[in-house]
Design a protein around this motif. Structure first.
Motif, PDB file in Angstrom:
ATOM      1  N   ALA A 168      41.733  35.585  32.395  1.00  0.00           N
ATOM      2  CA  ALA A 168      41.044  34.321  32.612  1.00  0.00           C
ATOM      3  C   ALA A 168      40.684  34.224  34.084  1.00  0.00           C
ATOM      4  O   ALA A 168      41.545  34.372  34.956  1.00  0.00           O
ATOM      5  CB  ALA A 168      41.938  33.149  32.214  1.00  0.00           C
ATOM      6  N   VAL A 169      39.414  34.009  34.386  1.00  0.00           N
ATOM      7  CA  VAL A 169      38.929  34.046  35.760  1.00  0.00           C
ATOM      8  C   VAL A 169      38.688  32.639  36.273  1.00  0.00           C
ATOM      9  O   VAL A 169      37.947  31.865  35.652  1.00  0.00           O
ATOM     10  CB  VAL A 169      37.621  34.866  35.856  1.00  0.00           C
ATOM     11  N   ALA A 179      38.566  41.320  36.845  1.00  0.00           N
ATOM     12  CA  ALA A 179      38.348  41.896  35.527  1.00  0.00           C
ATOM     13  C   ALA A 179      38.702  43.373  35.504  1.00  0.00           C
ATOM     14  O   ALA A 179      39.327  43.866  34.576  1.00  0.00           O
ATOM     15  CB  ALA A 179      36.896  41.692  35.096  1.00  0.00           C
ATOM     16  N   VAL A 180      38.326  44.120  36.515  1.00  0.00           N
ATOM     17  CA  VAL A 180      38.602  45.546  36.574  1.00  0.00           C
ATOM     18  C   VAL A 180      40.092  45.795  36.741  1.00  0.00           C
ATOM     19  O   VAL A 180      40.680  46.674  36.130  1.00  0.00           O
ATOM     20  CB  VAL A 180      37.822  46.204  37.738  1.00  0.00           C
ATOM     21  N   LYS A 181      40.747  44.991  37.565  1.00  0.00           N
ATOM     22  CA  LYS A 181      42.159  45.204  37.882  1.00  0.00           C
ATOM     23  C   LYS A 181      43.074  44.825  36.730  1.00  0.00           C
ATOM     24  O   LYS A 181      44.052  45.516  36.453  1.00  0.00           O
ATOM     25  CB  LYS A 181      42.532  44.397  39.127  1.00  0.00           C
ATOM     26  N   ASP A 182      42.830  43.724  36.061  1.00  0.00           N
ATOM     27  CA  ASP A 182      43.803  43.164  35.137  1.00  0.00           C
ATOM     28  C   ASP A 182      43.436  43.282  33.662  1.00  0.00           C
ATOM     29  O   ASP A 182      44.199  42.834  32.812  1.00  0.00           O
ATOM     30  CB  ASP A 182      44.045  41.691  35.464  1.00  0.00           C
ATOM     31  N   LYS A 183      42.303  43.832  33.313  1.00  0.00           N
ATOM     32  CA  LYS A 183      41.968  43.990  31.909  1.00  0.00           C
ATOM     33  C   LYS A 183      42.958  44.928  31.228  1.00  0.00           C
ATOM     34  O   LYS A 183      43.358  45.944  31.786  1.00  0.00           O
ATOM     35  CB  LYS A 183      40.545  44.547  31.763  1.00  0.00           C
ATOM     36  N   ASN A 211      45.905  49.709  31.517  1.00  0.00           N
ATOM     37  CA  ASN A 211      45.324  48.778  32.484  1.00  0.00           C
ATOM     38  C   ASN A 211      44.861  49.579  33.685  1.00  0.00           C
ATOM     39  O   ASN A 211      44.751  50.810  33.616  1.00  0.00           O
ATOM     40  CB  ASN A 211      46.305  47.660  32.858  1.00  0.00           C
ATOM     41  N   ALA A 212      44.590  48.922  34.800  1.00  0.00           N
ATOM     42  CA  ALA A 212      43.956  49.599  35.929  1.00  0.00           C
ATOM     43  C   ALA A 212      44.820  50.686  36.542  1.00  0.00           C
ATOM     44  O   ALA A 212      44.295  51.686  37.054  1.00  0.00           O
ATOM     45  CB  ALA A 212      43.578  48.577  36.999  1.00  0.00           C
ATOM     46  N   ASN A 243      46.550  32.836  25.272  1.00  0.00           N
ATOM     47  CA  ASN A 243      45.931  34.094  25.680  1.00  0.00           C
ATOM     48  C   ASN A 243      46.553  34.683  26.940  1.00  0.00           C
ATOM     49  O   ASN A 243      45.951  35.536  27.583  1.00  0.00           O
ATOM     50  CB  ASN A 243      44.422  33.934  25.879  1.00  0.00           C
ATOM     51  N   LYS A 244      47.771  34.267  27.314  1.00  0.00           N
ATOM     52  CA  LYS A 244      48.473  34.846  28.446  1.00  0.00           C
ATOM     53  C   LYS A 244      49.670  35.631  27.945  1.00  0.00           C
ATOM     54  O   LYS A 244      50.465  35.147  27.140  1.00  0.00           O
ATOM     55  CB  LYS A 244      48.922  33.740  29.408  1.00  0.00           C
ATOM     56  N   ILE A 245      49.809  36.865  28.442  1.00  0.00           N
ATOM     57  CA  ILE A 245      50.905  37.719  28.006  1.00  0.00           C
ATOM     58  C   ILE A 245      52.211  37.256  28.647  1.00  0.00           C
ATOM     59  O   ILE A 245      52.285  37.017  29.844  1.00  0.00           O
ATOM     60  CB  ILE A 245      50.630  39.183  28.383  1.00  0.00           C
TER      61      ILE A 245
END
Length: 300
Positions: A168-169, A179-183, A211-212, A243-245
């Motif tokens: 979530a941004v 998005a790149v780091k935490d997807k 993940n990244a 939607n948060k792990i």
């Protein structure tokens, strides 16, 4: 016979043998052809619990063939809409088979698309053998073959599962970097079982989490989401909690790869709160170094 059942039988009898207003009876293969087909069911206190409609219908002895199908389920906390290009309604069982551009949407924002689906109203179950796409906010799920409650609170994908979880941004964050780091991307051979009410997803067979900066492999994996319950009574968030792990538990032949370093264990537990991984059950860590471990720097 209960009042509700008697009402449905009576309504169905009128519907199947009396054309809708303005409809024209056509002497073709079907017993009757009508326009603007509709059928509804009512629960306790006369409240509508479901409805089914089509722009046209070919009525046969045992089934009704529909075009431009539009069905709804009305729940206490959530409503569900089902649409498709064509469908077959079985008069005796009440089951509906949907074909072509099948879409399920819930009032809380979850969406499922597939090529065909069977809808059993009595069992509150939808099933398909086709490829399925599911989305809700920042979560995207694909797989082949599925059975689920129509509101998608509980679902299972049979095989070829992939789950993409985008962060979530916030408006103040650098969206691209985040998005790149935490997807997180999770794949498995299947099945995947998702229980919305317990906020847990269970991945089976050849599980891979990417993940990244790391990759986790295991035989089975449990993904727990934070509950994120609303302050409003009896209200909960949509698919997979908020939607948060919360944590990830990987079990069976666990292997974690970070760059050129690899760790092995029987179980690995990742905590999102402190972003730490705990290895349980005969852990082993293999480091890669370009220097000899016996090397000592010179001192003066």
């Amino acid at each position: 016979m209960r009042l509700k059942e008697a009402f449905l039988v009576l309504a169905s009898s009128f519907l199947f043998f009396i054309p809708a207003f303005g409809a024209t009876t056509v002497n073709q293969e079907s017993d009757q052809q009508i326009g603007d087909f509709s059928l509804s069911g009512y629960g306790d206190k006369g409240k509508k619990s479901w409805d089914l409609a089509g722009k046209s219908a070919d009525i046969f002895t045992e089934e009704v063939k529909l075009k431009d199908v539009d069905g709804n389920l009305y729940g206490k906390e959530e409503n569900v809409n089902l649409t498709s290009k064509t469908g077959d309604f079985n008069k005796k069982s009440g089951k509906v088979h949907l074909e072509k551009d099948v879409v399920i949407t819930t009032s809380k924002g979850a969406k499922l698309t597939t090529d065909s689906m069977d809808w059993d109203r009595n069992k509150q179950l939808v099933t398909t053998e086709d490829k399925v796409n599911i989305s809700k906010d920042n979560i995207f799920i694909t797989g082949t073959g599925a059975h689920a409650a129509p509101n998608l609170k509980k679902l299972a994908l049979n095989k070829d599962v992939q789950v993409d979880i985008n962060p979530a941004v916030s408006s103040s964050a650098n969206a691209g970097d985040l998005a790149v780091k935490d997807k997180i991307t999770i794949t498995c051979d299947g099945p995947l079982a998702l229980d919305y009410e317990k906020n847990i997803a269970t991945f089976n067979e050849n599980v891979k989490v990417e993940n990244a900066d790391s990759v986790i492999y295991s035989d089975i994996m449990y993904l727990y989401f934070s509950s994120g319950k609303s302050s409003v009574k009896n209200k909960t968030p949509g698919l997979m909690g908020n939607n948060k792990i919360d944590r990830i538990v990987a079990q069976g032949n666990v292997r974690i790869v970070r760059g050129e370093n690899t760790s092995y264990s029987e179980e690995a537990v990742y905590s999102a709160l402190d972003k730490k991984i705990t290895l349980n059950g005969r852990p082993k860590i293999v480091f890669y170094s370009t220097k000899d471990l016996n090397y000592l720097p010179e001192t003066k």
